[in-house]
Design a protein around this motif. Structure first.
Motif, short mmCIF file in Angstrom:
data_model
loop_
_atom_site.label_atom_id
_atom_site.label_comp_id
_atom_site.label_asym_id
_atom_site.label_seq_id
_atom_site.Cartn_x
_atom_site.Cartn_y
_atom_site.Cartn_z
N TYR A 196 -29.43 -18.20 -45.84
CA TYR A 196 -29.61 -16.67 -45.91
C TYR A 196 -30.52 -16.17 -44.99
O TYR A 196 -31.69 -16.33 -45.04
CB TYR A 196 -30.14 -16.34 -47.59
CG TYR A 196 -29.25 -17.03 -48.56
CD1 TYR A 196 -28.16 -16.10 -48.88
CD2 TYR A 196 -29.37 -18.09 -49.14
CE1 TYR A 196 -27.31 -16.20 -49.86
CE2 TYR A 196 -28.58 -18.29 -49.96
CZ TYR A 196 -27.52 -17.71 -50.42
OH TYR A 196 -26.55 -18.06 -51.63
N ALA A 197 -30.05 -15.29 -44.09
CA ALA A 197 -30.81 -14.57 -42.92
C ALA A 197 -31.47 -13.43 -43.54
O ALA A 197 -32.61 -12.86 -43.08
CB ALA A 197 -29.91 -14.00 -41.84
N PHE A 198 -31.13 -12.64 -44.56
CA PHE A 198 -31.70 -11.43 -45.29
C PHE A 198 -31.63 -11.71 -47.00
O PHE A 198 -30.75 -12.28 -47.52
CB PHE A 198 -30.77 -10.44 -44.93
CG PHE A 198 -30.62 -10.04 -43.51
CD1 PHE A 198 -31.66 -9.51 -42.56
CD2 PHE A 198 -29.56 -10.57 -42.91
CE1 PHE A 198 -31.38 -9.31 -41.40
CE2 PHE A 198 -29.12 -10.37 -41.46
CZ PHE A 198 -30.16 -9.72 -40.75
N ARG A 199 -32.65 -11.08 -47.40
CA ARG A 199 -32.69 -11.07 -48.78
C ARG A 199 -31.70 -10.60 -49.44
O ARG A 199 -31.19 -11.09 -50.59
CB ARG A 199 -33.92 -10.61 -49.36
CG ARG A 199 -35.50 -11.20 -49.07
CD ARG A 199 -36.58 -10.19 -49.44
NE ARG A 199 -37.72 -11.05 -49.22
CZ ARG A 199 -38.39 -11.56 -50.21
NH1 ARG A 199 -37.91 -11.35 -51.68
NH2 ARG A 199 -39.61 -12.43 -49.74
N THR A 200 -31.00 -9.68 -48.84
CA THR A 200 -29.90 -8.75 -49.46
C THR A 200 -28.58 -9.62 -49.60
O THR A 200 -27.88 -9.27 -50.58
CB THR A 200 -29.69 -7.65 -48.73
OG1 THR A 200 -29.45 -7.90 -47.48
CG2 THR A 200 -30.93 -6.50 -49.00
N HIS A 201 -28.53 -10.60 -48.81
CA HIS A 201 -27.27 -11.33 -48.85
C HIS A 201 -27.33 -12.24 -50.14
O HIS A 201 -25.95 -12.40 -50.53
CB HIS A 201 -27.25 -12.24 -47.64
CG HIS A 201 -26.83 -11.82 -46.51
ND1 HIS A 201 -26.90 -12.45 -45.08
CD2 HIS A 201 -26.63 -10.53 -46.17
CE1 HIS A 201 -26.69 -11.44 -44.19
NE2 HIS A 201 -26.40 -10.48 -44.72
N ALA A 202 -28.24 -12.68 -50.55
CA ALA A 202 -28.39 -13.36 -51.80
C ALA A 202 -28.10 -12.60 -53.15
O ALA A 202 -27.51 -12.99 -54.12
CB ALA A 202 -29.49 -13.95 -52.13
N MET A 203 -28.28 -11.34 -52.89
CA MET A 203 -28.00 -10.35 -53.97
C MET A 203 -26.63 -10.09 -54.62
O MET A 203 -26.61 -9.87 -55.68
CB MET A 203 -28.83 -8.94 -53.85
CG MET A 203 -30.36 -9.17 -53.38
SD MET A 203 -31.05 -9.99 -54.80
CE MET A 203 -32.47 -10.68 -53.69
N VAL A 204 -25.58 -10.44 -53.67
CA VAL A 204 -24.28 -10.23 -53.92
C VAL A 204 -23.65 -11.43 -54.25
O VAL A 204 -22.27 -11.16 -54.70
CB VAL A 204 -23.77 -9.31 -52.70
CG1 VAL A 204 -24.45 -7.95 -52.65
CG2 VAL A 204 -23.83 -10.03 -51.48
N GLY A 205 -24.07 -12.65 -53.90
CA GLY A 205 -23.52 -13.76 -54.39
C GLY A 205 -23.42 -14.05 -55.79
O GLY A 205 -24.31 -13.91 -56.49
N SER A 206 -22.53 -14.94 -56.18
CA SER A 206 -22.08 -15.50 -57.49
C SER A 206 -22.55 -17.17 -57.58
O SER A 206 -22.46 -17.64 -58.66
CB SER A 206 -21.04 -15.03 -58.27
OG SER A 206 -19.98 -15.56 -57.41
N SER A 207 -22.46 -17.65 -56.36
CA SER A 207 -22.86 -19.27 -56.58
C SER A 207 -24.04 -19.44 -57.00
O SER A 207 -25.03 -18.75 -57.16
CB SER A 207 -22.61 -19.66 -54.89
OG SER A 207 -23.76 -19.12 -54.00
N GLN A 208 -24.60 -20.78 -57.30
CA GLN A 208 -25.71 -21.39 -57.63
C GLN A 208 -26.65 -21.30 -56.48
O GLN A 208 -28.16 -21.03 -56.80
CB GLN A 208 -25.42 -22.72 -57.98
CG GLN A 208 -24.77 -22.98 -59.58
CD GLN A 208 -25.75 -22.44 -60.69
OE1 GLN A 208 -26.86 -22.83 -60.89
NE2 GLN A 208 -25.13 -21.14 -61.08
N TYR A 209 -26.19 -21.18 -55.27
CA TYR A 209 -27.06 -21.06 -54.17
C TYR A 209 -27.74 -19.65 -54.11
O TYR A 209 -28.82 -19.78 -53.97
CB TYR A 209 -26.17 -21.21 -52.92
CG TYR A 209 -25.77 -22.77 -52.47
CD1 TYR A 209 -26.61 -23.82 -52.38
CD2 TYR A 209 -24.40 -23.10 -52.76
CE1 TYR A 209 -26.35 -25.20 -52.30
CE2 TYR A 209 -24.02 -24.48 -52.97
CZ TYR A 209 -25.12 -25.24 -52.49
OH TYR A 209 -24.47 -26.61 -52.50
#
Length: 175
Positions: free
Chosen positions: A91-104
């Motif tokens: 993840y290059a940006f915090r916001t990228h993780a906010m939209v994903g549904s994976s365990q990652y």
């Protein structure tokens, strides 16, 4: 490392001689000395935490197979690794993780929740003047010798959630 509380509630307390203390006593049977299964599990978790700290990784409490490494001098990238499979996601940006549904993504969100972004006033130096919004009110405050801001209505710790915005006003920021 200071006292560590394992997920089963057993504290592990390192002593100054390199040993470990437990609240629950070891048991003895004849000339054998042992520890309970709870104490053994607490030790496993303690040593895992010690190794995680040494390697600069954060382990997701909800799913301990996932670890997060903050990357770069500015900690501007994060690698989430599933230790059970070796697979990872960056993840290059915090916001990228906010939209994903994976365990990652879930592990990354948990990491960001446990490590909120530092606010500008968190790096205030003693003696600096700041205009802070505290409890919805703008206040002129000076960073004290410890991690507190002193203002006309008292003292507020720099980490207080009641501070919602702020900017340094003295010494002036060069533009």
């Amino acid at each position: 490392m200071s006292e560590f509380i394992a997920s089963n509630g057993v504290p592990v307390i390192p002593d100054r001689h390199g040993g470990y203390q437990f609240v629950r006593e070891p048991f003895q049977f004849g000339n054998l000395t042992g520890i309970t299964a709870d104490a053994a599990e607490a030790l496993r978790q303690f040593f895992q935490k010690e190794e995680d700290d040494r390697l600069g990784r954060w382990r997701w409490p909800a799913n301990p197979d996932y670890v997060v490494y903050a990357l770069g001098a500015e900690r501007d990238g994060w690698r989430v690794v599933n230790e059970a499979t070796g697979n990872h996601h960056f993840y290059a940006f915090r916001t990228h993780a906010m939209v994903g549904s994976s365990q990652y993504a879930a592990a990354a969100r948990a990491f960001f929740g446990a490590h909120p972004e530092p606010k500008p006033w968190h790096s205030a130096k003693p003696g600096e003047g700041w205009l802070l919004t505290i409890d919805g009110e703008e206040r002129v405050a000076v960073r004290g010798a410890v991690e507190d801001f002193v203002h006309e209505k008292g003292v507020t710790p720099w980490s207080s959630p009641t501070i919602t915005s702020g900017r340094r006003i003295w010494p002036e920021v060069a533009s």
